[in-house]
Motif scaffolding. Structure first.
Motif: not given
Length: 267
Positions: A101-113, A208-213
């Motif tokens: 996501a940091a390197s290619f932000p255009e390729r990631v819609k949402t992130l779940i970490l 982008i929306p990021v969910l941190l768990l």
């Protein structure tokens, strides 16, 4: 699937919005099997990260560097004709997901970490961790996977897995034992927490929306998640009760429900 000269094990299940799942260190695709039914609306892309599972384990540690593995993930998306994907990553897989996501932000819609971090803040911390990981890598190569797995399962980070059934613990162990010692050692050297770039300064630019768990018993990673939450402009933080580091294993139904709801709200 041949990706930048490496034979990658990739499984694609169903159709819909793409969801890439990235496992943790010593893990593999099969670690997600028990929660896949939670995402019926998604095209699931399961990847054995380089050096793990059935993916190739090259002998050159530099091939495992985070920026190289990020390029692998992007080429996998290209090969599958996926323009933008939701990416779910656990621990090491979360560091990889954030790096994409940091390197290619255009390729990631949402992130779940899940139980993850952006790396270490200071050069001193990174140096100390690199030295520690290199020593651990030497032990894996000297003593083999079985002895390493026994030690790995006994570290405090995984003490909460004592609550799991004997059958579940045995399954996890068998999957870990299938790994290649060269792959595990080189993963620690090439894409360990001390070797990867630190993304703390880049967090405010990830929009982008990021969910941190994090699991409530995993105090270290809950503190990291709370700090990340301060810097990520569109992030959501969920602390899961009665869970440690491996939330998707310790509380799979709750994990699946939270992730599924986040995806439905942001897709």
């Amino acid at each position: 699937m041949k990706i930048r000269g490496i034979d990658y094990n990739v499984e694609v299940i169903s159709n819909g919005e793409p969801l890439v799942l990235l496992h943790g260190f010593t893990g593999c695709i099969a670690n997600w099997n028990h929660i896949l039914a939670e995402f019926p609306q998604h095209q699931l892309v399961l990847i054995d990260i380089i050096g793990h599972g059935k993916t190739e384990s090259p002998s050159d540690p530099s091939r495992y560097e985070m920026n190289e593995v990020v390029k692998d993930i992007v080429e996998i998306l290209d090969t599958l004709s996926i323009n933008r994907a939701n990416i779910l990553g656990y621990s090491m897989g979360g560091r990889l997901a954030l790096s994409v996501a940091a390197s290619f932000p255009e390729r990631v819609k949402t992130l779940i970490l899940e139980s993850s971090s952006p790396g270490l803040n200071t050069p001193e911390e990174r140096h100390n961790r690199k030295v520690s990981d290199e020593k651990l890598a030497e032990e894996i190569l000297s003593h083999g996977v079985e002895k390493f797995v026994q030690r790995w399962e006994e570290i405090p980070l995984f003490s909460t897995q004592d609550q799991l059934s004997l059958e579940t613990k045995q399954k996890l162990r068998l999957l870990r034992l299938q790994n290649n010692p060269v792959g595990l050692a080189n993963s620690l050297i090439g894409m360990g927490t001390g070797s990867q770039p630190s993304w703390w300064e880049q967090l405010p630019s990830i929009e982008i929306p990021v969910l941190l768990l994090c699991g409530e018993w995993d105090i270290k990673f809950c503190d990291i998640a709370k700090n990340m939450h301060k810097y990520l402009p569109t992030s959501y933080l969920k602390e899961i009760n009665h869970a440690g580091h491996t939330i998707h294993v310790e509380q799979p139904r709750i994990f699946g429900k939270i992730v599924s709801e986040f995806l439905s709200q942001n897709n």
